[in-house]
Design a protein around this motif. Structure first.
Motif, PDB file in Angstrom:
ATOM      1  N   GLN A   1       0.980  -1.342   0.021  1.00  0.00           N
ATOM      2  CA  GLN A   1       0.135  -0.013   0.022  1.00  0.00           C
ATOM      3  C   GLN A   1       0.934   1.265   0.091  1.00  0.00           C
ATOM      4  OE1 GLN A   1      -1.964  -0.876   3.785  1.00  0.00           O
ATOM      5  NE2 GLN A   1      -3.796  -1.363   2.592  1.00  0.00           N
ATOM      6  N   PRO A   2       0.458   2.432  -0.675  1.00  0.00           N
ATOM      7  CA  PRO A   2       1.353   3.597  -0.512  1.00  0.00           C
ATOM      8  C   PRO A   2       1.044   4.126   0.896  1.00  0.00           C
ATOM      9  CG  PRO A   2      -0.952   4.054  -1.407  1.00  0.00           C
ATOM     10  CD  PRO A   2      -0.701   2.362  -1.425  1.00  0.00           C
ATOM     11  N   PHE A   3       2.034   4.664   1.532  1.00  0.00           N
ATOM     12  CA  PHE A   3       1.986   5.053   2.864  1.00  0.00           C
ATOM     13  C   PHE A   3       1.132   6.253   2.862  1.00  0.00           C
ATOM     14  CE2 PHE A   3       3.929   7.983   6.279  1.00  0.00           C
ATOM     15  CZ  PHE A   3       3.427   7.306   7.270  1.00  0.00           C
ATOM     16  N   VAL A   4       0.126   6.428   3.870  1.00  0.00           N
ATOM     17  CA  VAL A   4      -0.606   7.628   3.716  1.00  0.00           C
ATOM     18  C   VAL A   4      -0.059   8.684   4.995  1.00  0.00           C
ATOM     19  CG1 VAL A   4      -3.063   8.053   4.695  1.00  0.00           C
ATOM     20  CG2 VAL A   4      -2.649   6.076   3.462  1.00  0.00           C
ATOM     21  N   PRO A   5       0.356   9.798   4.551  1.00  0.00           N
ATOM     22  CA  PRO A   5       1.224  10.537   5.496  1.00  0.00           C
ATOM     23  C   PRO A   5       0.445  11.143   6.528  1.00  0.00           C
ATOM     24  CG  PRO A   5       1.778  11.069   3.084  1.00  0.00           C
ATOM     25  CD  PRO A   5       0.652  10.118   3.237  1.00  0.00           C
ATOM     26  N   ALA A   6      -0.797  11.201   6.343  1.00  0.00           N
ATOM     27  CA  ALA A   6      -1.794  11.910   7.361  1.00  0.00           C
ATOM     28  C   ALA A   6      -1.936  10.938   8.551  1.00  0.00           C
ATOM     29  CB  ALA A   6      -3.199  12.024   6.743  1.00  0.00           C
ATOM     30  N   VAL A   7      -1.360   9.650   8.564  1.00  0.00           N
ATOM     31  CA  VAL A   7      -1.529   8.781   9.545  1.00  0.00           C
ATOM     32  C   VAL A   7      -0.473   9.490  10.544  1.00  0.00           C
ATOM     33  CG1 VAL A   7      -0.407   6.772  10.723  1.00  0.00           C
ATOM     34  CG2 VAL A   7      -1.863   6.768   8.456  1.00  0.00           C
ATOM     35  N   LEU A   8       0.614  10.061  10.337  1.00  0.00           N
ATOM     36  CA  LEU A   8       1.633  10.768  11.367  1.00  0.00           C
ATOM     37  C   LEU A   8       0.925  11.959  12.198  1.00  0.00           C
ATOM     38  CD1 LEU A   8       4.727  10.823   9.110  1.00  0.00           C
ATOM     39  CD2 LEU A   8       4.241   9.212  10.641  1.00  0.00           C
TER      40      LEU A   8
ATOM     41  N   ARG B   1      -2.575  12.824  12.026  1.00  0.00           N
ATOM     42  CA  ARG B   1      -3.918  12.503  12.362  1.00  0.00           C
ATOM     43  C   ARG B   1      -4.322  11.102  12.851  1.00  0.00           C
ATOM     44  NH1 ARG B   1      -7.799  15.082   8.081  1.00  0.00           N
ATOM     45  NH2 ARG B   1      -9.278  14.601   9.982  1.00  0.00           N
ATOM     46  N   GLY B   2      -3.311  10.263  12.452  1.00  0.00           N
ATOM     47  CA  GLY B   2      -3.511   8.825  12.936  1.00  0.00           C
ATOM     48  C   GLY B   2      -4.564   8.231  12.372  1.00  0.00           C
ATOM     49  N   GLU B   3      -5.300   7.142  12.959  1.00  0.00           N
ATOM     50  CA  GLU B   3      -6.428   6.506  12.354  1.00  0.00           C
ATOM     51  C   GLU B   3      -7.596   6.858  13.316  1.00  0.00           C
ATOM     52  OE1 GLU B   3      -5.657   2.314  12.194  1.00  0.00           O
ATOM     53  OE2 GLU B   3      -3.785   2.360  11.149  1.00  0.00           O
ATOM     54  N   THR B   4      -8.856   6.737  12.444  1.00  0.00           N
ATOM     55  CA  THR B   4      -9.921   6.673  13.426  1.00  0.00           C
ATOM     56  C   THR B   4     -10.725   5.316  13.423  1.00  0.00           C
ATOM     57  OG1 THR B   4     -10.316   9.116  12.990  1.00  0.00           O
ATOM     58  CG2 THR B   4     -12.160   8.115  13.966  1.00  0.00           C
ATOM     59  N   SER B   5     -10.968   4.815  14.669  1.00  0.00           N
ATOM     60  CA  SER B   5     -11.524   3.586  14.545  1.00  0.00           C
ATOM     61  C   SER B   5     -13.018   3.729  15.446  1.00  0.00           C
ATOM     62  CB  SER B   5     -10.761   2.631  15.585  1.00  0.00           C
ATOM     63  OG  SER B   5      -9.514   2.426  15.172  1.00  0.00           O
ATOM     64  N   LEU B   6     -14.006   3.291  14.457  1.00  0.00           N
ATOM     65  CA  LEU B   6     -15.332   3.598  14.744  1.00  0.00           C
ATOM     66  C   LEU B   6     -15.865   1.964  15.012  1.00  0.00           C
ATOM     67  CD1 LEU B   6     -14.707   5.614  12.568  1.00  0.00           C
ATOM     68  CD2 LEU B   6     -17.306   5.772  12.315  1.00  0.00           C
ATOM     69  N   VAL B   7     -16.619   1.664  16.188  1.00  0.00           N
ATOM     70  CA  VAL B   7     -16.947   0.439  16.767  1.00  0.00           C
ATOM     71  C   VAL B   7     -18.472   0.316  16.691  1.00  0.00           C
ATOM     72  CG1 VAL B   7     -16.993  -1.153  18.701  1.00  0.00           C
ATOM     73  CG2 VAL B   7     -14.926   0.281  18.385  1.00  0.00           C
ATOM     74  N   PHE B   8     -18.974  -0.925  16.247  1.00  0.00           N
ATOM     75  CA  PHE B   8     -20.215  -1.132  16.061  1.00  0.00           C
ATOM     76  C   PHE B   8     -20.598  -2.478  16.615  1.00  0.00           C
ATOM     77  CE2 PHE B   8     -19.025   1.406  12.794  1.00  0.00           C
ATOM     78  CZ  PHE B   8     -20.002   2.398  12.321  1.00  0.00           C
ATOM     79  N   PHE B   9     -21.922  -2.457  17.159  1.00  0.00           N
ATOM     80  CA  PHE B   9     -22.324  -3.555  17.694  1.00  0.00           C
ATOM     81  C   PHE B   9     -23.817  -3.715  17.277  1.00  0.00           C
ATOM     82  CE2 PHE B   9     -20.244  -1.993  21.658  1.00  0.00           C
ATOM     83  CZ  PHE B   9     -18.931  -2.754  21.449  1.00  0.00           C
ATOM     84  N   GLY B  10     -23.785  -5.046  16.500  1.00  0.00           N
ATOM     85  CA  GLY B  10     -24.974  -5.322  15.906  1.00  0.00           C
ATOM     86  C   GLY B  10     -25.365  -4.464  14.736  1.00  0.00           C
TER      87      GLY B  10
ATOM     88  N   TYR C   1     -23.690   1.802  15.459  1.00  0.00           N
ATOM     89  CA  TYR C   1     -22.632   2.775  16.056  1.00  0.00           C
ATOM     90  C   TYR C   1     -22.621   2.683  17.544  1.00  0.00           C
ATOM     91  CZ  TYR C   1     -19.772   6.634  17.297  1.00  0.00           C
ATOM     92  OH  TYR C   1     -18.737   7.296  17.728  1.00  0.00           O
ATOM     93  N   SER C   2     -21.384   2.415  18.209  1.00  0.00           N
ATOM     94  CA  SER C   2     -21.540   2.675  19.507  1.00  0.00           C
ATOM     95  C   SER C   2     -20.543   3.973  19.970  1.00  0.00           C
ATOM     96  CB  SER C   2     -20.858   1.391  19.982  1.00  0.00           C
ATOM     97  OG  SER C   2     -20.446   1.403  21.524  1.00  0.00           O
ATOM     98  N   HIS C   3     -19.009   3.860  19.305  1.00  0.00           N
ATOM     99  CA  HIS C   3     -18.265   5.016  20.004  1.00  0.00           C
ATOM    100  C   HIS C   3     -16.941   4.815  18.872  1.00  0.00           C
ATOM    101  CE1 HIS C   3     -16.878   1.115  21.997  1.00  0.00           C
ATOM    102  NE2 HIS C   3     -15.945   1.693  21.700  1.00  0.00           N
ATOM    103  N   ALA C   4     -16.273   5.749  19.051  1.00  0.00           N
ATOM    104  CA  ALA C   4     -14.986   5.843  18.308  1.00  0.00           C
ATOM    105  C   ALA C   4     -13.863   6.434  19.093  1.00  0.00           C
ATOM    106  CB  ALA C   4     -15.343   6.994  17.179  1.00  0.00           C
ATOM    107  N   VAL C   5     -12.705   6.220  18.511  1.00  0.00           N
ATOM    108  CA  VAL C   5     -11.545   6.457  19.031  1.00  0.00           C
ATOM    109  C   VAL C   5     -10.504   7.074  18.060  1.00  0.00           C
ATOM    110  CG1 VAL C   5     -11.779   5.070  21.191  1.00  0.00           C
ATOM    111  CG2 VAL C   5     -10.305   4.358  19.160  1.00  0.00           C
ATOM    112  N   SER C   6      -9.574   7.880  18.363  1.00  0.00           N
ATOM    113  CA  SER C   6      -8.337   8.317  17.527  1.00  0.00           C
ATOM    114  C   SER C   6      -7.177   7.819  18.161  1.00  0.00           C
ATOM    115  CB  SER C   6      -8.275   9.720  17.475  1.00  0.00           C
ATOM    116  OG  SER C   6      -7.006  10.158  16.986  1.00  0.00           O
ATOM    117  N   LYS C   7      -6.404   7.005  17.293  1.00  0.00           N
ATOM    118  CA  LYS C   7      -5.047   6.374  17.520  1.00  0.00           C
ATOM    119  C   LYS C   7      -3.983   7.185  16.839  1.00  0.00           C
ATOM    120  CE  LYS C   7      -6.747   2.710  15.652  1.00  0.00           C
ATOM    121  NZ  LYS C   7      -6.994   1.256  15.296  1.00  0.00           N
ATOM    122  N   LEU C   8      -3.107   7.660  17.597  1.00  0.00           N
ATOM    123  CA  LEU C   8      -1.877   8.566  17.134  1.00  0.00           C
ATOM    124  C   LEU C   8      -0.566   7.698  17.593  1.00  0.00           C
ATOM    125  CD1 LEU C   8      -3.068  11.989  18.187  1.00  0.00           C
ATOM    126  CD2 LEU C   8      -2.938  11.244  15.795  1.00  0.00           C
ATOM    127  N   PRO C   9       0.275   7.702  16.386  1.00  0.00           N
ATOM    128  CA  PRO C   9       1.386   7.211  16.578  1.00  0.00           C
ATOM    129  C   PRO C   9       2.366   8.011  17.805  1.00  0.00           C
ATOM    130  CG  PRO C   9       1.550   8.173  14.427  1.00  0.00           C
ATOM    131  CD  PRO C   9       0.039   8.269  15.087  1.00  0.00           C
TER     132      PRO C   9
END
Length: 301
Positions: free
Chosen positions: A186-193, A195-204, A207-215
């Motif tokens: 995959q091409p490296f996505v510079p915004a990860v550095l 802005r990180g990743e946003t993880s959205l969590v779903f049950f059934g 939508y339940s909640h979300a977090v931001s994960k920064l390196p």
């Protein structure tokens, strides 16, 4: 390369998996790890009158004894994928398995990213490199700048390398990956550095909640055991829309899902759709473990 058991330090005694009493729900884990989220879910189920146990997948447990078997943290499956999926098929014959076995099989190989892209889901561009592919230099020559190389069956950044596409180390790493199995480029996505990743969590499917994960500074990996930082966030409407599209294009209904998104040229794009063993960040959102427990009760009913 870290082992799956390096994901979390064993700072808390794991839930007792040797109790042979009857359980309504079995939470499936791996053979060398402690899932720190399991006690939260066990407690929420107990508060609802449901008895849960935590047990490793595979032999040694009567999977027919519990009405509901929830695959939660089998982090060691990546090194024993065929064995894990064979166990899942057997368990599904005697217990209600979630996520369903067809979902586990679909999600175990990251080739699903191409299928989602074909369905119109915005996905980080991904090239599938089959095991044994020759002329890997030519493969990498299709990319400019930095790339990320990873196994097609992987979790937690195990086996992942960020490098310039024309670096000798990139060819060497991809050679090692394809000697063991399929790989992805995959091409490296510079915004990860920044802005990180946003993880959205779903049950059934809800939508339940979300977090931001920064390196950590100087790294690109967002996992906590690589120094990454996690915080609760509210997703944007665009992120919610992409997550909904990814779930709708998946293989079927799921009890839990985590949708990992990154910013690609100003818009959200799918990095991964986690349906087997994702951290669900239950401790980051009040009521999250309870919402998960409530959905599992509907499956018991």
């Amino acid at each position: 390369m870290p082992n799956a058991s390096d994901r979390f330090p064993l700072t808390v005694p794991p839930p007792d998996a040797t109790d042979d009493g009857p359980a309504d729900v079995v939470l499936v884990t791996g053979h060398a790890e402690h899932d720190p989220e399991a006690p939260l879910l066990v407690d929420e189920l107990a508060a609802r009158g449901v008895r849960a146990q935590v047990r490793p997948w595979g032999a040694g447990t009567d999977w027919a004894a519990a009405p509901l078997t929830v695959v939660r943290s089998p982090w060691d499956y990546i090194s024993r994928c065929a064995e894990f999926l064979a166990w899942a098929r057997e368990a599904a014959e005697v217990s209600t398995l979630v996520n369903p076995v067809e979902v586990l099989g679909w999600n175990a190989h990251k080739g699903y990213l191409a299928r989602l892209a074909a369905a119109g889901v915005p996905v980080v561009p991904t090239m599938h490199v089959p095991a044994g592919t020759a002329e890997l230099g030519a493969v990498l020559g299709r990319f400019d700048g930095e790339v990320v190389l990873k196994p097609a069956v992987s979790a937690g950044a195990v086996g992942v390398l960020r490098a310039s596409a024309d670096a000798p180390g990139a060819v060497e790493h991809l050679t090692g990956l394809t000697a063991a199995g399929d790989a992805l480029v995959q091409p490296f996505v510079p915004a990860v550095l920044d802005r990180g990743e946003t993880s959205l969590v779903f049950f059934g499917g809800a939508y339940s909640h979300a977090v931001s994960k920064l390196p950590a500074a100087g790294d690109y990996r967002v996992q906590g055991y690589h120094g990454g930082q996690t915080r609760a966030v509210e997703p944007t409407p665009a992120e919610l829309a992409v997550a909904a599209r990814a779930l709708a294009a998946g293989p079927g209904e799921v009890a839990y899902a985590r949708v990992d998104l990154v910013d690609l040229d100003g818009t959200p794009a799918l990095m991964e759709l986690e349906l087997i063993e994702p951290d669900l960040f239950l401790a980051y959102a009040p009521g999250a473990a309870g919402r998960f427990a409530d959905h599992l009760l509907t499956l018991l009913d």
